[in-house]
Design an enzyme around this catalytic site. Structure first.
Site, PDB file in Angstrom:
ATOM      1  N   ALA A  11      27.383  48.673 136.788  1.00  0.00           N
ATOM      2  CA  ALA A  11      28.342  49.294 135.863  1.00  0.00           C
ATOM      3  C   ALA A  11      29.241  50.331 136.519  1.00  0.00           C
ATOM      4  CB  ALA A  11      27.588  49.938 134.700  1.00  0.00           C
ATOM      5  N   ARG A  23      24.038  52.154 129.977  1.00  0.00           N
ATOM      6  CA  ARG A  23      22.766  52.876 130.059  1.00  0.00           C
ATOM      7  C   ARG A  23      22.861  54.285 130.644  1.00  0.00           C
ATOM      8  NH1 ARG A  23      21.307  47.549 130.661  1.00  0.00           N
ATOM      9  NH2 ARG A  23      19.517  46.914 129.414  1.00  0.00           N
ATOM     10  N   GLN A  90      26.120  42.555 138.080  1.00  0.00           N
ATOM     11  CA  GLN A  90      25.391  42.719 136.827  1.00  0.00           C
ATOM     12  C   GLN A  90      26.375  42.898 135.663  1.00  0.00           C
ATOM     13  OE1 GLN A  90      22.980  45.917 138.994  1.00  0.00           O
ATOM     14  NE2 GLN A  90      21.590  45.305 137.380  1.00  0.00           N
ATOM     15  N   HIS A 110      24.476  38.369 134.878  1.00  0.00           N
ATOM     16  CA  HIS A 110      24.310  38.540 133.432  1.00  0.00           C
ATOM     17  C   HIS A 110      25.389  37.796 132.651  1.00  0.00           C
ATOM     18  CE1 HIS A 110      21.960  42.470 134.458  1.00  0.00           C
ATOM     19  NE2 HIS A 110      21.258  41.377 134.692  1.00  0.00           N
ATOM     20  N   CYS A 118      29.865  26.034 123.444  1.00  0.00           N
ATOM     21  CA  CYS A 118      29.225  25.579 122.218  1.00  0.00           C
ATOM     22  C   CYS A 118      27.740  25.398 122.518  1.00  0.00           C
ATOM     23  CB  CYS A 118      29.838  24.255 121.762  1.00  0.00           C
ATOM     24  SG  CYS A 118      28.865  23.470 120.459  1.00  0.00           S
ATOM     25  N   ASN A 217      26.209  55.028 144.861  1.00  0.00           N
ATOM     26  CA  ASN A 217      26.017  55.280 143.433  1.00  0.00           C
ATOM     27  C   ASN A 217      25.986  56.782 143.214  1.00  0.00           C
ATOM     28  OD1 ASN A 217      25.511  54.016 140.826  1.00  0.00           O
ATOM     29  ND2 ASN A 217      23.541  55.051 140.873  1.00  0.00           N
ATOM     30  N   ILE A 235      33.283  56.048 143.545  1.00  0.00           N
ATOM     31  CA  ILE A 235      33.372  54.663 144.034  1.00  0.00           C
ATOM     32  C   ILE A 235      34.822  54.216 144.244  1.00  0.00           C
ATOM     33  CG2 ILE A 235      32.900  52.248 143.365  1.00  0.00           C
ATOM     34  CD1 ILE A 235      30.313  53.320 142.052  1.00  0.00           C
TER      35      ILE A 235
END
Length: 251
Positions: A11, A23, A90, A110, A118, A217, A235
């Site tokens: 993220a 999160r 992710q 993810h 469908c 991070n 970042i």
């Protein structure tokens, strides 16, 4: 020899492009835990109201109109230099695709919001086309005509290709990620808290194979001890700089 770099993004690379994470301390789910149900597969399958809410919420989410940031563009540069062998992400915001990374290199662990399918006949849809008609059809169903059923519309439920809670990861996604991460010269982790499994397990698997790990991070992660390099900087600034340095070293 051109250096092979495998990358895992979370993220943090998208918050640098203006998408709130889920999160983190200011995350969507931290502040509104009730909204986790937007991505609950059981609710989606059994409750029309939940399905309509899920679609509406995804349409209004900043994910939908977000544009790639400087960090996303840096990874395109790394790929064009012939050095990026894996871009496992992710995130399901499709920003790596929008930025211009090749689908052959991207593994959407993810899933992705960019496409839908469908659930009955597996017809594929562009999510943008569904979002454009969401006011007329708030609970999208498949209009594909089935020849073997006298050209009757399929009418199966349509769902985005995001992996919902209760669903398994896309076939082969982890296997491909493990394989390419362990064969790389370096693994870079960009903006992931490394809390969500099985995606986070790419780090110990690569480290065990002797691949040097860089973790970029803002906060700590549980695998910082496995990193040969820790970068705790913005970042959007730090990744373009790292890419430029790496390309220069390799030329």
């Amino acid at each position: 020899m051109t250096k092979k770099i495998a990358v895992l993004t979370g993220a943090g690379i998208s918050t640098s492009a203006g998408i709130p994470d889920f999160r983190g301390p200011d995350g969507v789910w931290t502040k509104h835990p009730d909204q986790m149900s937007v991505y609950d597969i059981d609710a989606f399958l059994t409750d029309t109201e939940a399905r309509e809410y899920s679609w509406r919420w995804q349409k209004e989410s900043p994910v939908w109109n977000a544009q790639p940031g400087a960090a996303h563009k840096a990874l395109v540069k790394l790929e064009k230099a012939g050095m990026l062998t894996l871009l496992a992400t992710q995130n399901f915001d499709a920003l790596h695709e929008k930025a211009g990374n090749s689908p052959d290199i991207i593994v959407n662990l993810h899933g992705t919001i960019g496409t839908s399918h469908c659930m009955k006949c597996h017809a594929k849809y562009n999510t943008a086309d569904i979002m454009a008609k969401l006011d007329e059809e708030p609970d999208p169903h498949c209009h594909r005509l089935l020849k073997y059923q006298g050209n009757m519309p399929c009418n199966g439920m349509i769902k985005t290709d995001v992996v919902y809670f209760g669903e398994s990861l896309p076939d082969g996604a982890m296997e491909k990620s493990y394989s390419l991460a362990t064969k790389a010269d370096e693994l870079w982790v960009i903006g992931s808290t490394l809390e969500v499994f099985p995606a986070a397990s790419i780090v110990p698997v690569a480290a065990q194979a002797g691949v040097p790990v860089t973790i970029m991070n803002m906060g700590r992660t549980q695998y910082d001890r496995l990193a040969t390099r820790l970068i705790r900087e913005d970042i959007a600034v730090a990744l373009p700089k790292l890419v430029d340095e790496t390309i220069a070293e390799n030329s």
